[in-house]
Design an enzyme around this catalytic site. Sequence first.
Site, PDB file in Angstrom:
ATOM      1  N   LEU A  34       0.816  -1.213   0.000  1.00  0.00           N
ATOM      2  CA  LEU A  34       0.000   0.000   0.000  1.00  0.00           C
ATOM      3  C   LEU A  34       0.854   1.270   0.000  1.00  0.00           C
ATOM      4  CD1 LEU A  34      -2.756  -1.121   2.562  1.00  0.00           C
ATOM      5  CD2 LEU A  34      -2.784  -1.277   0.054  1.00  0.00           C
ATOM      6  N   HIS A  35       0.340   2.277  -0.679  1.00  0.00           N
ATOM      7  CA  HIS A  35       0.991   3.596  -0.734  1.00  0.00           C
ATOM      8  C   HIS A  35      -0.105   4.661  -0.619  1.00  0.00           C
ATOM      9  CE1 HIS A  35      -0.529   3.543  -4.811  1.00  0.00           C
ATOM     10  NE2 HIS A  35       0.160   2.453  -5.074  1.00  0.00           N
ATOM     11  N   HIS A  38      -3.413   4.274  -2.607  1.00  0.00           N
ATOM     12  CA  HIS A  38      -4.415   3.414  -1.963  1.00  0.00           C
ATOM     13  C   HIS A  38      -5.074   4.146  -0.800  1.00  0.00           C
ATOM     14  CE1 HIS A  38      -1.491   0.219  -3.493  1.00  0.00           C
ATOM     15  NE2 HIS A  38      -2.614  -0.143  -4.051  1.00  0.00           N
ATOM     16  N   GLN A  62      -5.286 -12.634 -12.619  1.00  0.00           N
ATOM     17  CA  GLN A  62      -5.178 -11.435 -13.454  1.00  0.00           C
ATOM     18  C   GLN A  62      -3.751 -11.166 -13.919  1.00  0.00           C
ATOM     19  OE1 GLN A  62      -6.682  -8.794 -10.229  1.00  0.00           O
ATOM     20  NE2 GLN A  62      -5.179  -7.318 -10.973  1.00  0.00           N
ATOM     21  N   LYS A 150      -6.118   5.777 -11.685  1.00  0.00           N
ATOM     22  CA  LYS A 150      -4.801   5.304 -12.151  1.00  0.00           C
ATOM     23  C   LYS A 150      -4.975   4.143 -13.127  1.00  0.00           C
ATOM     24  CE  LYS A 150      -0.431   3.997 -12.126  1.00  0.00           C
ATOM     25  NZ  LYS A 150      -0.315   2.610 -11.863  1.00  0.00           N
TER      26      LYS A 150
HETATM   27  P1  AMP Z   1      -3.611  -2.198  -6.918  1.00  0.00           P
HETATM   28  O1  AMP Z   1      -3.200  -2.558  -5.521  1.00  0.00           O
HETATM   29  O2  AMP Z   1      -2.492  -1.691  -7.751  1.00  0.00           O
HETATM   30  O3  AMP Z   1      -4.441  -3.256  -7.577  1.00  0.00           O
HETATM   31  O4  AMP Z   1      -4.571  -0.951  -6.758  1.00  0.00           O
HETATM   32  C1  AMP Z   1      -5.700  -1.010  -5.923  1.00  0.00           C
HETATM   33  C2  AMP Z   1      -6.550   0.204  -6.183  1.00  0.00           C
HETATM   34  O5  AMP Z   1      -5.808   1.380  -5.893  1.00  0.00           O
HETATM   35  C3  AMP Z   1      -7.001   0.306  -7.639  1.00  0.00           C
HETATM   36  O6  AMP Z   1      -8.346   0.776  -7.689  1.00  0.00           O
HETATM   37  C4  AMP Z   1      -6.046   1.324  -8.200  1.00  0.00           C
HETATM   38  O7  AMP Z   1      -6.567   2.036  -9.299  1.00  0.00           O
HETATM   39  C5  AMP Z   1      -5.846   2.239  -7.004  1.00  0.00           C
HETATM   40  N1  AMP Z   1      -4.601   2.985  -7.136  1.00  0.00           N
HETATM   41  C6  AMP Z   1      -3.358   2.487  -7.379  1.00  0.00           C
HETATM   42  N2  AMP Z   1      -2.464   3.485  -7.492  1.00  0.00           N
HETATM   43  C7  AMP Z   1      -3.155   4.644  -7.343  1.00  0.00           C
HETATM   44  C8  AMP Z   1      -2.809   6.032  -7.369  1.00  0.00           C
HETATM   45  N3  AMP Z   1      -1.549   6.432  -7.587  1.00  0.00           N
HETATM   46  N4  AMP Z   1      -3.784   6.938  -7.181  1.00  0.00           N
HETATM   47  C9  AMP Z   1      -5.065   6.543  -6.969  1.00  0.00           C
HETATM   48  N5  AMP Z   1      -5.461   5.266  -6.927  1.00  0.00           N
HETATM   49  C10 AMP Z   1      -4.527   4.325  -7.120  1.00  0.00           C
END
Ligand code: AMP
EC number: 6.3.2.1
Length: 279
Positions: A34-35, A38, A62, A150
Amino acid sequence: MTQIIRTSADLRDRVAAWKRSGILVGVVPTMGALHDGHMSLVREARKQSDRVIVTIFVNPMQFNNASDLDKYPRDEAHDLAMLEAEGVDVLFAPGVNEVYPDGFATKVSVSGISEPLEGAFRPGHFDGVATVVSKLFGMTQAGRAFFGEKDWQQLQVVRRLVEDLNIPIRIIGCPTIREPDGLAMSSRNVRLSEAERAQAPALHRIMTAAAEQIRAGAPIETALEQAKAEILAAGFHDIEYLEVRSVEGLRPMETFSEPGRMLVAAYLGDVRLIDNIAV
Ligand code: AMP
């Protein structure tokens, strides 16, 4: 305290108790590592729901590339600390066998919107997303789900899925959170070397300039050709796509006749970066 739940049976019990008291549940599906991107979704979920569930599941279905799956960063202790700090109620972190037990045989496939761009370069990716998201919606019984812009195409695929299958959940899209230098935050950014990390912001900078030119009347194709050359010169390789498409339907756009979205996927070293901006 954030409660960690690992099985769909335990989650069902937790959610059933909430639902009996008329509580609105919000869910933020993630793959962990997480960042702040998220966390912006989590904060929005807190604002718009009574209870928040964050799911962490690195979904093998996926990933079309085994080494991408192996190398995907994982750090549950760090993730849990971040979720505690934001007052998240439940971390749902199931194992692969919990999500895909023996005998699992169903695939959710959204045609059309999931075919170009990411769908063309990552065969099966959106089937995996649509399947796991359908399951997470069923398991969490959430009334709202929060997704980042994103992953613009993913957001459109999920909207289509929910509408087509009459899933009673509202999808909330949240803006992309960027580093101060413009690089879109991503779990994959930690895999960039120091030199690559310094090159990475060029992607957003060049896209922003190209969008500006298109808005000022430059032909889309010319602006994109120039941007591609600049992206390669900045140290990227294998630009899988750099396109301007219609905002929701992601239809190809040859002339700038309606609001568009510029979307890119390109490699820096062995890290595949994606980004998108409004045009
Ligand atoms: P992930 O863990 O990469 O599958 O992302 C989980 C959710 O966080 C998804 O809905 C992504 O679109 C969102 N997300 C990832 N990076 C960002 C970001 N930089 N800004 C906003 N939402 C993000």
